[in-house]
Write a protein that holds these residues in place. Structure first.
Motif, mmCIF file in Angstrom:
data_model
loop_
_atom_site.group_PDB
_atom_site.id
_atom_site.type_symbol
_atom_site.label_atom_id
_atom_site.label_comp_id
_atom_site.label_asym_id
_atom_site.label_seq_id
_atom_site.Cartn_x
_atom_site.Cartn_y
_atom_site.Cartn_z
ATOM 1 N N LEU A 109 32.796 48.364 96.789
ATOM 2 C CA LEU A 109 33.333 49.669 97.168
ATOM 3 C C LEU A 109 32.899 50.739 96.183
ATOM 4 C CD1 LEU A 109 37.002 48.680 98.155
ATOM 5 C CD2 LEU A 109 34.953 48.743 99.592
ATOM 6 N N GLY A 110 32.044 50.329 95.267
ATOM 7 C CA GLY A 110 31.673 51.248 94.186
ATOM 8 C C GLY A 110 30.673 52.303 94.622
ATOM 9 N N ASP A 111 30.621 53.356 93.828
ATOM 10 C CA ASP A 111 29.696 54.447 94.094
ATOM 11 C C ASP A 111 28.945 54.726 92.786
ATOM 12 O OD1 ASP A 111 28.416 56.828 94.350
ATOM 13 O OD2 ASP A 111 30.157 57.947 95.110
ATOM 14 N N PRO A 112 27.640 54.527 92.794
ATOM 15 C CA PRO A 112 26.887 54.696 91.531
ATOM 16 C C PRO A 112 26.921 56.127 90.992
ATOM 17 C CG PRO A 112 25.399 54.363 93.373
ATOM 18 C CD PRO A 112 26.766 54.146 93.919
ATOM 19 N N LYS A 128 30.841 57.709 87.369
ATOM 20 C CA LYS A 128 30.704 57.156 86.013
ATOM 21 C C LYS A 128 32.126 56.859 85.517
ATOM 22 C CE LYS A 128 26.353 58.267 86.214
ATOM 23 N NZ LYS A 128 25.472 57.248 86.726
ATOM 24 N N ILE A 129 32.276 55.662 84.985
ATOM 25 C CA ILE A 129 33.609 55.306 84.483
ATOM 26 C C ILE A 129 33.554 55.280 82.961
ATOM 27 C CG2 ILE A 129 35.544 53.843 85.226
ATOM 28 C CD1 ILE A 129 33.412 51.933 86.414
ATOM 29 N N LYS A 130 34.617 55.765 82.360
ATOM 30 C CA LYS A 130 34.729 55.638 80.903
ATOM 31 C C LYS A 130 35.302 54.252 80.630
ATOM 32 C CE LYS A 130 34.302 60.053 79.072
ATOM 33 N NZ LYS A 130 32.891 60.049 79.439
ATOM 34 N N PHE A 131 34.628 53.543 79.747
ATOM 35 C CA PHE A 131 35.069 52.181 79.471
ATOM 36 C C PHE A 131 35.201 51.993 77.969
ATOM 37 C CE2 PHE A 131 34.153 47.727 78.491
ATOM 38 C CZ PHE A 131 35.110 47.105 79.275
ATOM 39 N N ARG A 132 36.292 51.348 77.580
ATOM 40 C CA ARG A 132 36.496 51.113 76.146
ATOM 41 C C ARG A 132 36.022 49.717 75.788
ATOM 42 N NH1 ARG A 132 37.845 54.135 72.449
ATOM 43 N NH2 ARG A 132 37.853 52.859 70.590
ATOM 44 N N LEU A 189 28.231 44.295 83.387
ATOM 45 C CA LEU A 189 29.635 44.679 83.238
ATOM 46 C C LEU A 189 30.215 45.372 84.476
ATOM 47 C CD1 LEU A 189 32.096 44.763 81.310
ATOM 48 C CD2 LEU A 189 31.261 46.985 80.524
ATOM 49 N N PRO A 190 29.478 46.323 85.092
ATOM 50 C CA PRO A 190 30.041 46.976 86.279
ATOM 51 C C PRO A 190 30.417 45.967 87.375
ATOM 52 C CG PRO A 190 28.106 48.163 85.521
ATOM 53 C CD PRO A 190 28.175 46.904 84.706
ATOM 54 N N ILE A 191 29.583 44.961 87.549
ATOM 55 C CA ILE A 191 29.877 43.917 88.541
ATOM 56 C C ILE A 191 31.168 43.205 88.160
ATOM 57 C CG2 ILE A 191 29.072 41.737 89.543
ATOM 58 C CD1 ILE A 191 26.197 42.657 88.914
ATOM 59 N N HIS A 192 31.267 42.880 86.894
ATOM 60 C CA HIS A 192 32.442 42.132 86.441
ATOM 61 C C HIS A 192 33.719 42.952 86.600
ATOM 62 C CE1 HIS A 192 29.448 39.587 83.886
ATOM 63 N NE2 HIS A 192 29.330 39.413 85.183
ATOM 64 N N LEU A 193 33.606 44.233 86.291
ATOM 65 C CA LEU A 193 34.795 45.087 86.427
ATOM 66 C C LEU A 193 35.232 45.130 87.889
ATOM 67 C CD1 LEU A 193 33.881 48.075 84.053
ATOM 68 C CD2 LEU A 193 35.119 45.968 83.527
ATOM 69 N N VAL A 218 30.080 53.767 81.984
ATOM 70 C CA VAL A 218 29.549 52.715 82.830
ATOM 71 C C VAL A 218 29.417 53.263 84.241
ATOM 72 C CG1 VAL A 218 29.983 50.387 83.709
ATOM 73 C CG2 VAL A 218 30.763 51.004 81.427
ATOM 74 N N THR A 219 28.329 52.933 84.886
ATOM 75 C CA THR A 219 28.125 53.342 86.272
ATOM 76 C C THR A 219 28.834 52.348 87.176
ATOM 77 O OG1 THR A 219 25.983 54.199 85.675
ATOM 78 C CG2 THR A 219 26.349 53.793 88.001
ATOM 79 N N GLU A 220 29.524 52.856 88.183
ATOM 80 C CA GLU A 220 30.224 51.945 89.082
ATOM 81 C C GLU A 220 29.240 51.026 89.787
ATOM 82 O OE1 GLU A 220 34.245 54.028 90.572
ATOM 83 O OE2 GLU A 220 32.821 53.563 92.170
#
Ligand code: GLU
Length: 544
Positions: free
Chosen positions: A195-198, A201-205, A258-262, A214-216
């Protein structure tokens, strides 16, 4: 679309409700700050420095926090499996004092077993079925050829490769098309419906790198392969959740996934562990820095350190130096403290490439080995020799008293300062060889043959093992003087032209004749250790 019916068709049979797994693998009930970390290698048989780097970090974090380090084997890809690989991992890490609290071939709290992914197939299927039921996963019938054509097309258009968005052909198959494919017996994989949209951009700690962007994910990654075996991405998410991992420290090469894992964690409705991506080990290669390479750098393999006989603590000290910026300072203040006492902190881990330098490790090794007691040094060498030494090297340990005298001399025990002659076990065994084996070759002599022969003969005539160091040296001086060599170094330096050389040159002749080498620790002591008969025979041999 009736997702429930589709799920039943794809993965028929009763699966326990998801809550069953939550209860079967309950939270660990550890104290609040205790971290559960893991090492999750594939059983490929190759274990490298990067693995050790991550292992030390995971181990320190787990054990300093009163938590748990476990070993999970990610064996979903059978092609890469090598016999004995799991034992090899355990063995290789054990050398560096990394011990697991539970895991494959280790046992421990059975609640979270099994630790081989291949033995956990049912859980993965249950969750895959659940994702199909809620419309978050679907069957994909694309063949290998279709997928490689797709890759070529995307590459030609300079687009991101993969199965996503408009390229995800099977994503929008109608119910009729799906069933027709199934009825025709076409093989299929199960993919995540992302369901992600590249554009997002997500802020990730990141626990190591701090805040990163991180890009979705928008890739419809495979979760179950056509043989029903999960992919690494899917299996690891489920396992990290049900093994109750709290922190994943792994190499930064996994950052791309990581984006896949998230997204997988979110889709599965799991709380994520924290992730910390540690920097890669780099090597200076001429002007540039590059990642250590399996092909070019033997020092990448952990096997290298055991075979060479690196002292485990030295390697660990160096790894800790690279892992935590404040380690070096702490170690300077606490040189003999157990390394466990160092307050290891994830926040102090390096954010970008760590330069690995074998010369630096060798310096640390010399230092560490010079601090050992003779008994510890002997024990260390013995263990190494039993596994890697030659037949004759194993005999160096027959006479313990002799070995102790040799080591004490080479380590400078009792002297003003410890000697730093030893770097590794293999090098040390080579260094002490002349005590146990006659020289097979000789360093070059600086004095001609005839003169040498006469010097050696004169020395033998006066030599007595009963002489103490001083008396012995007086005799060497007498021989030197008789042959026109200066006995007084000051005098020699003032007018070298008056002499053929100095007493140092005469001592060197004796040294090379007895040991084969121009550089050794104290020669009088060496002769004491070798004993009169051996000294005489060696010099006689050198005279030939
Ligand atoms: N199985 C992966 C590996 O071989 C583990 C990656 C991870 O730690 O998530 O390194």
């Amino acid at each position: 679309m009736n997702y429930k019916a589709l799920a039943e068709r794809l993965l028929p049979g009763e699966y326990p409700p998801l809550s069953y797994y939550e209860e079967k693998y309950p939270p660990r009930g550890l104290p609040e700050k205790a971290e559960v970390t893991r090492l999750a290698p594939s059983p490929t048989g190759f274990i490298h420095l990067g693995n050790l780097f991550a292992a030390i970090a995971n181990e320190r974090v787990a054990h300093r926090s009163g938590g748990i380090l476990y070993l999970r084997i990610e064996d979903t890809d059978l092609k890469r499996k090598v016999e004995g690989a799991v034992e090899a991992v355990i063995h290789a890490l054990h050398y560096f004092d990394i011990t697991f609290d539970e895991g494959a071939e280790i046992g421990g709290d059975e609640t979270y077993a099994p630790w081989y992914q291949r033995q956990r197939a049912e859980i993965y299927r249950a969750f895959a079925k659940h994702l199909i039921e809620i419309g978050r996963a679907y069957p994909c019938f694309c063949t290998e050829e279709e997928l490689s054509r797709l890759r070529e097309e995307q590459t030609a258009k300079k687009e991101i490769t993969g199965y996503y968005g408009k390229y995800a052909k099977c994503r929008d198959l109608s119910e009729e098309e799906i069933y027709a494919n199934l009825d025709a017996g076409k093989p299929y994989v199960i993919r995540l419906r992302s369901l992600g949209d590249p554009e997002h951009k997500i802020k990730f700690r990141d626990a190591v790198k701090g805040e990163i962007t991180v890009t979705e994910n928008d890739q419809d990654v495979v979760i179950l392969k056509s043989d029903g075996i999960p992919t690494y991405h899917f299996a690891h998410a489920i396992d990290d959740h049900f093994m109750r991992t709290t922190l994943v420290i792994r190499g930064e090469e996994w950052l791309a996934s990581l984006p896949i894992h998230l997204e997988l964690f979110d889709a599965l409705g799991f709380c994520r562990p924290r992730y910390g991506h540690n920097c890669s080990l780099m090597k200076q290669d001429g002007e540039t820095r590059r990642k250590l390479s399996k092909r070019k750098d033997p020092e990448l393999s952990l096997e290298f350190y055991r075979k060479e006989g690196y002292y485990p603590r030295a390697v660990k000290v160096y790894m800790l130096t690279l892992l935590n910026s404040n380690f070096e300072e702490w170690y300077l203040k606490n040189p003999s403290a157990p390394l466990e006492e160092f307050p290891f902190k994830v926040e102090k881990m390096g954010k970008s490439g760590a330069l690995f330098d074998l010369d630096k490790l060798n310096d640390i090794s010399k230092n560490e080995l010079s601090n050992l007691s003779v008994a510890d040094m002997g024990a260390f060498l013995k263990v190494w020799a039993e596994e890697f030494g030659t037949e004759s090297q194993r005999h160096y340990f027959d006479d313990e008293e002799k070995l102790s005298r040799v080591l004490a001399l080479c380590m400078g025990v009792g002297g003003k300062k410890r000697r730093k002659d030893f770097t590794t076990a293999s090098q040390a065994m080579g260094f002490i060889r002349f005590f146990f084996e006659r020289p097979a070759e000789y360093d070059e002599y600086r004095v001609d043959r005839q003169e040498r022969a006469s010097i050696l003969t004169d020395f033998l005539a006066s030599y007595s093992p009963a002489d103490d160091a001083q008396a012995w040296f007086e005799k060497v001086k007498t021989v030197a003087g008789a042959h026109g060599f200066a006995t007084d170094m000051k005098e020699y330096k003032l007018s070298p032209e008056k002499f053929k050389g100095s007493v140092a040159d005469v001592a060197e002749i004796l040294r090379v004749a007895t040991t084969g080498r121009a550089n050794t620790p104290d020669l009088w002591t060496i002769m004491q250790i070798l004993g009169e008969k051996e000294v005489r025979e060696r010099i006689a041999e050198a005279l030939k």
